[in-house]
Design a protein around this motif. Sequence first.
Motif, PDB file in Angstrom:
ATOM      1  N   PRO A 102      73.238  31.669  85.589  1.00 57.50           N
ATOM      2  CA  PRO A 102      72.633  32.696  86.442  1.00 57.50           C
ATOM      3  C   PRO A 102      73.693  33.600  87.077  1.00 57.50           C
ATOM      4  O   PRO A 102      74.897  33.315  87.042  1.00 57.50           O
ATOM      5  CB  PRO A 102      71.920  31.866  87.507  1.00 57.50           C
ATOM      6  N   THR A 103      73.219  34.672  87.700  1.00 56.42           N
ATOM      7  CA  THR A 103      74.109  35.581  88.421  1.00 56.42           C
ATOM      8  C   THR A 103      74.047  35.364  89.935  1.00 56.42           C
ATOM      9  O   THR A 103      74.715  36.089  90.685  1.00 56.42           O
ATOM     10  CB  THR A 103      73.748  37.044  88.107  1.00 56.42           C
ATOM     11  N   ASP A 104      73.304  34.373  90.386  1.00 61.66           N
ATOM     12  CA  ASP A 104      73.184  34.057  91.815  1.00 61.66           C
ATOM     13  C   ASP A 104      72.767  32.591  91.933  1.00 61.66           C
ATOM     14  O   ASP A 104      72.001  32.103  91.098  1.00 61.66           O
ATOM     15  CB  ASP A 104      72.135  34.971  92.470  1.00 61.66           C
ATOM     16  N   ILE A 105      73.282  31.905  92.958  1.00 62.29           N
ATOM     17  CA  ILE A 105      72.964  30.481  93.098  1.00 62.29           C
ATOM     18  C   ILE A 105      72.377  30.144  94.470  1.00 62.29           C
ATOM     19  O   ILE A 105      72.400  28.985  94.884  1.00 62.29           O
ATOM     20  CB  ILE A 105      74.201  29.590  92.824  1.00 62.29           C
ATOM     21  N   ALA A 106      71.857  31.150  95.181  1.00 64.11           N
ATOM     22  CA  ALA A 106      71.332  30.896  96.520  1.00 64.11           C
ATOM     23  C   ALA A 106      70.237  29.845  96.510  1.00 64.11           C
ATOM     24  O   ALA A 106      70.138  29.017  97.432  1.00 64.11           O
ATOM     25  CB  ALA A 106      70.809  32.198  97.129  1.00 64.11           C
TER      26      ALA A 106
END
Length: 271
Positions: A102-106
Amino acid sequence: MTIAAPILHDPRMLRAQIRGGGFDGPTAGHGGDALQANLVILRGSDAADFLRFCQSNPRPCPLLAVGEPGDPALPTLGDGIDLRHDLPRYRIWRDGELEAEPTDIADLWQDNMVSFALGCSFSFEDALTRAGIPVRHQDAGRNVPMYRTNLPTRPAGRFGGPVVVSMRAMPAADAIEAVQICARMPLAHGAPIHLGDPSRIGIADIHAPDYGDAPDIRDGDIPVFWACGVTPQAAIASARPALAITHAPGHMLVTDIPADRAEMRLTGVYL
């Protein structure tokens, strides 16, 4: 889909571009002379063993910073860094298997997670370029080629496995100067660990890297290999922790620290 973007020399602007979804490609050549970092995020129960693994293998795993449990910031590396958003692409590992990029792991962040920032060979590429040494994957807009080797790491607890290397092909005379330049930068993996015949370190086909893109090798070049911060990903695949998060190869955290700080030895694990 990788988003193309103009070269950004300001690390803060680059991180803002990444966080806003405007850049998700390899960071080679971006961030000017800023120190770049590999990333490993583990749950607290795995963090102590991984810290010892890094301390036992400083060439592939030069520690730049270790985060506080549950804190996605690394204030010693840059103001406002948030590891949940500020890398262009991540890798999610479950039980040692790669699950997603992914491009974000929030949505994956947990209160017991500990972050490790490790030095990256991209940090010395600006110095090579200034010395007139070709960095061909940058010139071609590609990711650097990386390979698993037959060189073992020193195991620590659950973590062990092979050393991974990055490769840059260049004329022999340039290779000598590259050794001299990089030897002064231990926090960016230091001097190369092998020059020449790739089969001597277990690489069967130099044109088929395990990570990154195919190399550009020209007549008169020799391959030059550096220890690589993807080594922990091979260790994670072997250790099989329930959950681990890393950078995607070539997609680094770009810090606010000038790369010439990589010439300094640390007294601890923080800059």
